[in-house]
Design a protein around this motif. Structure first.
Motif, short mmCIF file in Angstrom:
data_model
loop_
_atom_site.label_atom_id
_atom_site.label_comp_id
_atom_site.label_asym_id
_atom_site.label_seq_id
_atom_site.Cartn_x
_atom_site.Cartn_y
_atom_site.Cartn_z
N SER A 32 0.87 -1.18 0.00
CA SER A 32 0.00 0.00 0.00
C SER A 32 0.90 1.22 0.00
CB SER A 32 -0.89 0.02 1.24
OG SER A 32 -1.78 -1.07 1.24
N PHE A 34 1.37 5.62 0.27
CA PHE A 34 0.81 6.78 0.95
C PHE A 34 1.63 8.03 0.66
CE2 PHE A 34 -1.36 3.74 3.57
CZ PHE A 34 -0.44 2.72 3.75
N TYR A 36 2.23 11.39 3.07
CA TYR A 36 2.03 12.12 4.31
C TYR A 36 2.54 13.55 4.12
CZ TYR A 36 0.77 8.34 7.56
OH TYR A 36 0.12 7.33 8.25
N GLY A 43 3.35 17.50 13.45
CA GLY A 43 3.63 16.11 13.10
C GLY A 43 3.07 15.78 11.72
N LEU A 44 3.35 14.58 11.28
CA LEU A 44 2.90 14.15 9.96
C LEU A 44 1.41 13.85 9.97
CD1 LEU A 44 6.03 13.42 10.05
CD2 LEU A 44 5.49 11.78 8.26
N GLN A 45 0.77 14.09 8.81
CA GLN A 45 -0.65 13.77 8.64
C GLN A 45 -0.79 12.99 7.34
OE1 GLN A 45 -3.08 17.33 8.50
NE2 GLN A 45 -1.66 18.44 9.80
N LEU A 46 -1.65 12.01 7.35
CA LEU A 46 -1.91 11.26 6.12
C LEU A 46 -2.64 12.16 5.13
CD1 LEU A 46 -1.75 8.52 4.68
CD2 LEU A 46 -4.00 8.00 5.65
N TYR A 93 3.63 0.45 2.89
CA TYR A 93 3.40 -0.61 3.87
C TYR A 93 3.23 -1.90 3.07
CZ TYR A 93 0.81 -3.65 7.02
OH TYR A 93 0.39 -4.71 7.77
N GLN A 98 2.34 -3.26 10.93
CA GLN A 98 2.21 -1.80 10.85
C GLN A 98 3.54 -1.08 10.67
OE1 GLN A 98 -0.85 -0.51 10.60
NE2 GLN A 98 -1.59 -2.61 10.85
N GLN B 95 -4.33 1.83 15.34
CA GLN B 95 -4.79 0.49 15.68
C GLN B 95 -3.75 -0.48 15.15
OE1 GLN B 95 -7.01 1.11 18.22
NE2 GLN B 95 -7.58 -0.93 17.50
N TYR B 101 -2.92 -1.88 6.60
CA TYR B 101 -2.36 -0.70 7.22
C TYR B 101 -3.45 0.13 7.88
CZ TYR B 101 -0.13 3.82 7.84
OH TYR B 101 0.35 4.98 8.37
N ASN B 102 -3.18 0.53 9.10
CA ASN B 102 -4.07 1.44 9.82
C ASN B 102 -3.36 2.77 10.00
OD1 ASN B 102 -6.21 -0.50 10.29
ND2 ASN B 102 -4.84 -1.47 11.76
N GLU B 103 -4.04 3.85 9.65
CA GLU B 103 -3.42 5.17 9.63
C GLU B 103 -2.77 5.50 10.96
OE1 GLU B 103 -6.08 8.31 8.63
OE2 GLU B 103 -4.65 9.89 9.12
N GLN B 104 -1.55 5.98 10.89
CA GLN B 104 -0.84 6.42 12.09
C GLN B 104 -1.07 7.91 12.29
OE1 GLN B 104 3.27 5.08 12.14
NE2 GLN B 104 2.68 3.06 11.40
N PHE B 106 0.25 11.24 14.27
CA PHE B 106 1.52 11.69 14.84
C PHE B 106 1.32 12.83 15.84
CE2 PHE B 106 4.96 9.66 12.43
CZ PHE B 106 4.22 8.97 11.49
#
Lengths: 112, 115
Positions: A32, A34, A36, A43-46, A93, A98, B95, B101-104, B106
């Motif tokens: 997968s 992403f 960010y 901090g980082l955000q998706l 990922y 995780q 989670q 993948y579960n969103e982290q 920060f």
């Protein structure tokens, strides 16, 4: 092992210019992908994600398409704003618990 | 209402000292992480805990010791600080689970400067 390669920054653009930030990856299996974003002092955000080939992730005017044949996930935006100034991280990922692999980040500066 | 919080925001200390950084999340997540971001913005995972159990332990000097008193907290203690420890340390939570993948999420980061 997994790796993510991003174009080196900083990238400086004028407001309303077109943005592309290149990202390529190496991974086992079907990762997968992403983007960010890290705004100054935060901090980082998706920002967006894509979980399989040919998926397009989009959010806040940003888009990226998962290209399996070129192992790429380039970030694009048609018209950037000053508020888009931030550091952008490409990440992947590929399973397991995780654990995410991040690229080195690309700093974007948008000038009025 | 802050989702992932860290204290302190800035930490300036001398070489050889011992210091701690605290992290708390109120998202109800069961997994927490520590990342190190160096001066070139390179972000690397250090540790991950799930329900107070160590899951990920990257190649980190054993001067770094994470502690998770409960699943909402993950603290980072650093012994005998060195110049190379200067960086921004981010806490994150998500989670847990394998395969998807579960969103982290920060925290705002702690900037550590070792003099």
């Amino acid at each position: 092992g997994n790796s993510v390669t991003q174009m080196e920054g900083p990238v400086t653009l004028s407001e309303e210019a077109f943005l592309t930030i290149n990202c390529t990856y190496t991974a086992t299996g079907y990762p997968s992908l992403f983007w960010y974003v890290q705004y100054p002092g935060e901090g980082l955000q998706l920002l967006l994600k894509a979980t399989k080939a040919d998926d397009k992730g989009s959010n806040k005017g940003f888009e990226a398409t998962y290209r399996k044949e070129t192992t790429s996930f380039h970030l694009e935006k048609g018209s950037v704003q000053v508020s888009d100034s931030a550091v952008y991280f490409c990440a992947l990922y590929s399973g397991g618990y995780q654990k995410v692999t991040f690229g080195t980040g690309t700093k974007l500066q948008v000038i009025p | 209402d802050t989702a992932v919080s860290q204290t302190p925001k800035y930490l300036v200390t001398q070489m050889g000292n011992d210091k701690s950084i605290k992290c708390e999340q109120n998202l109800g997540h069961d997994t927490m992480y520590w990342y190190k971001q160096d001066s070139k913005k390179f972000l690397k995972i250090m540790f991950s805990y799930n329900n107070k159990e160590l899951i990920i332990n990257e190649t980190v000097p054993n001067r770094f010791s994470p502690k998770s008193p409960d699943k909402a907290h993950l603290n980072l203690h650093i012994n005998s600080l060195e110049l190379g420890d200067s960086a921004v340390y981010f806490c994150a939570s998500s989670q847990g689970g394998s395969g998807i993948y579960n969103e982290q999420f920060f925290g705002p980061g702690t900037r550590l400067t070792v003099l």
